[in-house]
Design a protein around this motif. Structure first.
Motif, short mmCIF file in Angstrom:
data_model
loop_
_atom_site.label_atom_id
_atom_site.label_comp_id
_atom_site.label_asym_id
_atom_site.label_seq_id
_atom_site.Cartn_x
_atom_site.Cartn_y
_atom_site.Cartn_z
N GLN A 51 0.82 -1.21 0.00
CA GLN A 51 0.00 0.00 0.00
C GLN A 51 0.86 1.26 0.00
OE1 GLN A 51 -2.85 -1.40 3.27
NE2 GLN A 51 -4.17 -0.06 2.05
N ALA A 52 2.00 1.20 0.68
CA ALA A 52 2.90 2.36 0.70
C ALA A 52 3.42 2.68 -0.70
CB ALA A 52 4.06 2.10 1.65
N MET A 53 3.50 1.65 -1.54
CA MET A 53 3.96 1.84 -2.93
C MET A 53 2.81 2.19 -3.87
SD MET A 53 6.35 -1.57 -3.00
CE MET A 53 6.37 -1.59 -4.79
N ASN A 54 1.57 2.04 -3.40
CA ASN A 54 0.39 2.26 -4.24
C ASN A 54 -0.60 3.15 -3.50
OD1 ASN A 54 0.54 0.16 -6.73
ND2 ASN A 54 1.45 -0.77 -4.90
N GLU A 55 -0.31 4.44 -3.50
CA GLU A 55 -1.12 5.40 -2.75
C GLU A 55 -2.58 5.36 -3.19
OE1 GLU A 55 -1.15 10.21 -1.74
OE2 GLU A 55 0.45 9.31 -2.97
N GLY A 56 -3.46 5.35 -2.22
CA GLY A 56 -4.89 5.37 -2.49
C GLY A 56 -5.52 3.99 -2.59
N LEU A 57 -4.71 2.92 -2.58
CA LEU A 57 -5.25 1.57 -2.66
C LEU A 57 -5.89 1.17 -1.34
CD1 LEU A 57 -5.56 -1.22 -4.05
CD2 LEU A 57 -3.30 -1.80 -3.10
N GLU A 58 -7.11 0.66 -1.40
CA GLU A 58 -7.80 0.14 -0.22
C GLU A 58 -7.65 -1.37 -0.19
OE1 GLU A 58 -12.24 0.22 1.86
OE2 GLU A 58 -12.04 0.47 -0.31
N VAL A 59 -7.15 -1.90 0.93
CA VAL A 59 -7.03 -3.35 1.12
C VAL A 59 -8.02 -3.76 2.20
CG1 VAL A 59 -5.55 -5.25 1.79
CG2 VAL A 59 -4.62 -3.40 0.40
N ILE A 60 -8.94 -4.64 1.83
CA ILE A 60 -9.97 -5.13 2.75
C ILE A 60 -9.61 -6.56 3.13
CG2 ILE A 60 -12.43 -5.63 3.03
CD1 ILE A 60 -12.81 -3.60 0.62
N TRP A 61 -9.53 -6.84 4.41
CA TRP A 61 -9.20 -8.19 4.89
C TRP A 61 -10.46 -8.89 5.38
CZ3 TRP A 61 -4.63 -10.76 4.46
CH2 TRP A 61 -3.51 -10.00 4.10
N ASP A 62 -10.64 -10.11 4.92
CA ASP A 62 -11.76 -10.96 5.34
C ASP A 62 -11.15 -12.19 6.01
OD1 ASP A 62 -13.72 -13.13 5.22
OD2 ASP A 62 -14.90 -11.84 3.91
N GLU A 63 -11.67 -12.59 7.16
CA GLU A 63 -11.08 -13.68 7.95
C GLU A 63 -11.83 -15.00 7.76
OE1 GLU A 63 -10.73 -12.39 12.00
OE2 GLU A 63 -9.63 -10.55 11.45
N SER A 64 -12.22 -15.30 6.53
CA SER A 64 -13.09 -16.46 6.26
C SER A 64 -12.37 -17.64 5.60
CB SER A 64 -14.26 -16.02 5.37
OG SER A 64 -15.01 -14.99 5.96
N SER A 65 -11.05 -17.72 5.69
CA SER A 65 -10.33 -18.78 5.00
C SER A 65 -10.78 -20.18 5.44
CB SER A 65 -8.83 -18.63 5.19
OG SER A 65 -8.30 -17.63 4.36
N GLY A 66 -11.19 -20.32 6.69
CA GLY A 66 -11.65 -21.61 7.16
C GLY A 66 -12.89 -22.10 6.45
N GLU A 67 -13.62 -21.19 5.81
CA GLU A 67 -14.84 -21.54 5.09
C GLU A 67 -14.68 -21.29 3.59
OE1 GLU A 67 -17.62 -18.86 6.80
OE2 GLU A 67 -17.53 -19.75 8.80
N ALA A 68 -13.44 -21.25 3.12
CA ALA A 68 -13.17 -20.81 1.76
C ALA A 68 -13.85 -21.67 0.71
CB ALA A 68 -11.66 -20.78 1.50
N VAL A 69 -13.80 -22.99 0.87
CA VAL A 69 -14.37 -23.87 -0.15
C VAL A 69 -15.88 -23.66 -0.26
CG1 VAL A 69 -14.76 -26.26 -0.86
CG2 VAL A 69 -12.54 -25.58 0.07
N ALA A 70 -16.57 -23.69 0.87
CA ALA A 70 -18.02 -23.52 0.84
C ALA A 70 -18.41 -22.14 0.33
CB ALA A 70 -18.60 -23.74 2.25
N ARG A 71 -17.70 -21.11 0.76
CA ARG A 71 -18.04 -19.75 0.35
C ARG A 71 -17.79 -19.55 -1.14
NH1 ARG A 71 -17.65 -15.99 4.67
NH2 ARG A 71 -18.03 -14.35 3.13
N MET A 72 -16.70 -20.12 -1.66
CA MET A 72 -16.41 -19.94 -3.08
C MET A 72 -17.36 -20.74 -3.95
SD MET A 72 -12.25 -19.60 -3.23
CE MET A 72 -12.29 -19.27 -5.00
N ARG A 73 -17.81 -21.89 -3.47
CA ARG A 73 -18.84 -22.63 -4.20
C ARG A 73 -20.12 -21.80 -4.28
NH1 ARG A 73 -17.86 -28.40 -1.06
NH2 ARG A 73 -16.22 -29.24 -2.42
N ALA A 74 -20.47 -21.15 -3.17
CA ALA A 74 -21.68 -20.33 -3.15
C ALA A 74 -21.55 -19.12 -4.07
CB ALA A 74 -21.98 -19.89 -1.72
N MET A 75 -20.38 -18.49 -4.08
CA MET A 75 -20.17 -17.34 -4.96
C MET A 75 -20.28 -17.73 -6.43
SD MET A 75 -16.96 -15.30 -3.21
CE MET A 75 -16.98 -14.85 -1.47
N GLU A 76 -19.70 -18.88 -6.76
CA GLU A 76 -19.77 -19.35 -8.14
C GLU A 76 -21.22 -19.61 -8.55
OE1 GLU A 76 -18.65 -21.04 -11.92
OE2 GLU A 76 -17.66 -19.67 -10.50
#
Length: 370
Positions: A51-76
């Motif tokens: 981010q320090a190298m890319n001014e204005g970039l917003e980084v959003i962190w989501d803590e859902s890796s434990g549910e990644a497979v189910a969540r990505m199946r649902a998104m698809e």
């Protein structure tokens, strides 16, 4: 690989230098990880300097890796991919790749070579367990225990089967709310040799044997779903034994100075890394490719080891691992791969779990509800 992704990866826009493609990159990025000390190490080593190298970039962190497979199946299924880059364990990366939910990549095209010019595929070597997987760390799941339990009468646990010994080591245990690790440890403590665990677990008899051993401590177990759970339970004294990722225990012991020690016996080696969701719009894909190239280079992977005791996945990063950024202590003795800690380790079978995970997940959750 889907045609759209293949076209994006072979265009100059997708592979150009950051300055040339800046106008084609999204100004926000959603990264999915595990929370706690691990995610904090990623923020400090990867996203903060990026981010320090890319001014204005917003980084959003989501803590859902434990549910990644189910969540990505649902998104698809919904046709709405809201994540840009997802941190997953190796077996989940294999599943997501097999299902077409993660993007296949050419590691040498999108990742930086080692400082001496060694291609990324050689630098990561056998840790690239899937065409969709971008390795970050080698870690282990192991146990921490309180060092001030009066009921233990001065006994110190040093064997995985001590977890199942409620007579010598009474008290609540915390175990992950999934079959991985728990099933292997249970069979080992029922007399199965480490090298035979997966062959036995592939049988109905083996599954029943594992559940029978877990039954012996089920009433004394607290089941966790987030990596930060066990450290908090141990710190609060709500459990005396608990499984979690070795880096979380390092943070609890060394950074928080809690009366907790590590038990390395039968630690389960595993890999963790990034996958890129299939079907990202071009501007978001360009941003992700630019970030991934930066975040997985030799220096950045070594930098992460300044904040948490996980081994970097690149061979060229290992010599750069030195001391903790805040504590100043040597990090090498705290790595799961250190010879003193790796005298008896269980090598996680990624492909086996990718094949059997859905079925055993269902069996495990049904057993928990009984």
């Amino acid at each position: 690989m889907k045609l759209k992704s293949l076209m994006l990866l072979t265009t100059g826009a997708a592979l150009a230098a950051p300055a040339a493609m800046a106008q084609d990159m999204a100004d926000s990025m959603t990264l999915v990880s595990w929370g706690g000390a691990y995610q904090n190490s990623q923020i400090r080593a990867y996203s903060d300097p990026y981010q320090a190298m890319n001014e204005g970039l917003e980084v959003i962190w989501d803590e859902s890796s434990g549910e990644a497979v189910a969540r990505m199946r649902a998104m698809e299924e919904a046709g709405n991919i809201t994540w840009d880059l997802v941190d997953v364990v190796a077996s989940d990366a294999i599943r997501l790749c097999d299902e077409g939910l993660a993007m296949e990549i050419d590691h040498d095209e999108i990742l930086a070579p080692a400082p001496d010019g060694t291609p990324a595929s050689e630098d990561f070597g056998d840790l690239i367990v899937s065409d969709c997987f971008i390795p970050q760390i080698v870690y282990s799941t192991t146990f921490g225990y309180r060092t001030d339990v009066e009921e233990w009468g001065g006994n110190t646990p040093d064997d995985i089967c001590d977890v199942f010994d409620l007579e010598t080591f009474p008290g609540q245990r915390s175990l992950e709310r999934r079959p991985i690790g728990n099933m292997e440890w249970a069979l080992m403590c029922d007399g199965v040799a480490m090298e035979d665990v997966y062959d036995v677990l592939e049988t109905e008899e083996g599954i029943e044997r594992a559940f029978a051993v877990l039954d012996t401590i089920k009433d004394s177990a607290v089941w966790w779903t987030a990596g930060a759970d066990t450290p908090q339970l141990l710190a609060d004294g709500e459990v005396v034994f608990g499984s979690t990722y070795n880096g979380r225990l390092f943070s609890l012991i060394e950074e928080q100075d809690q009366p907790v020690a590590m038990m390395w016996d039968a630690q389960v080696f595993d890999l963790d890394g990034w996958i890129i969701p299939e079907g990202l719009p071009e501007d978001r894909l360009n941003r992700v490719l630019d970030f991934v190239r930066f975040a997985t280079d030799t220096q950045r992977l070594a930098d992460q080891a300044q904040y948490i005791s996980y081994g970097p996945a690149r061979a060229s990063s290992a010599p750069l691992v030195s001391t903790h950024a805040d504590l100043g202590i040597d990090m090498a003795p705290h790595m799961p791969t250190d010879p003193a800690n790796a005298t008896r380790t269980l090598l996680f079978n990624y492909e086996w779990w990718a094949d059997y995970r859905d079925d055993l997940d269902a069996r495990f959750q049904a057993w928990l509800s009984q």
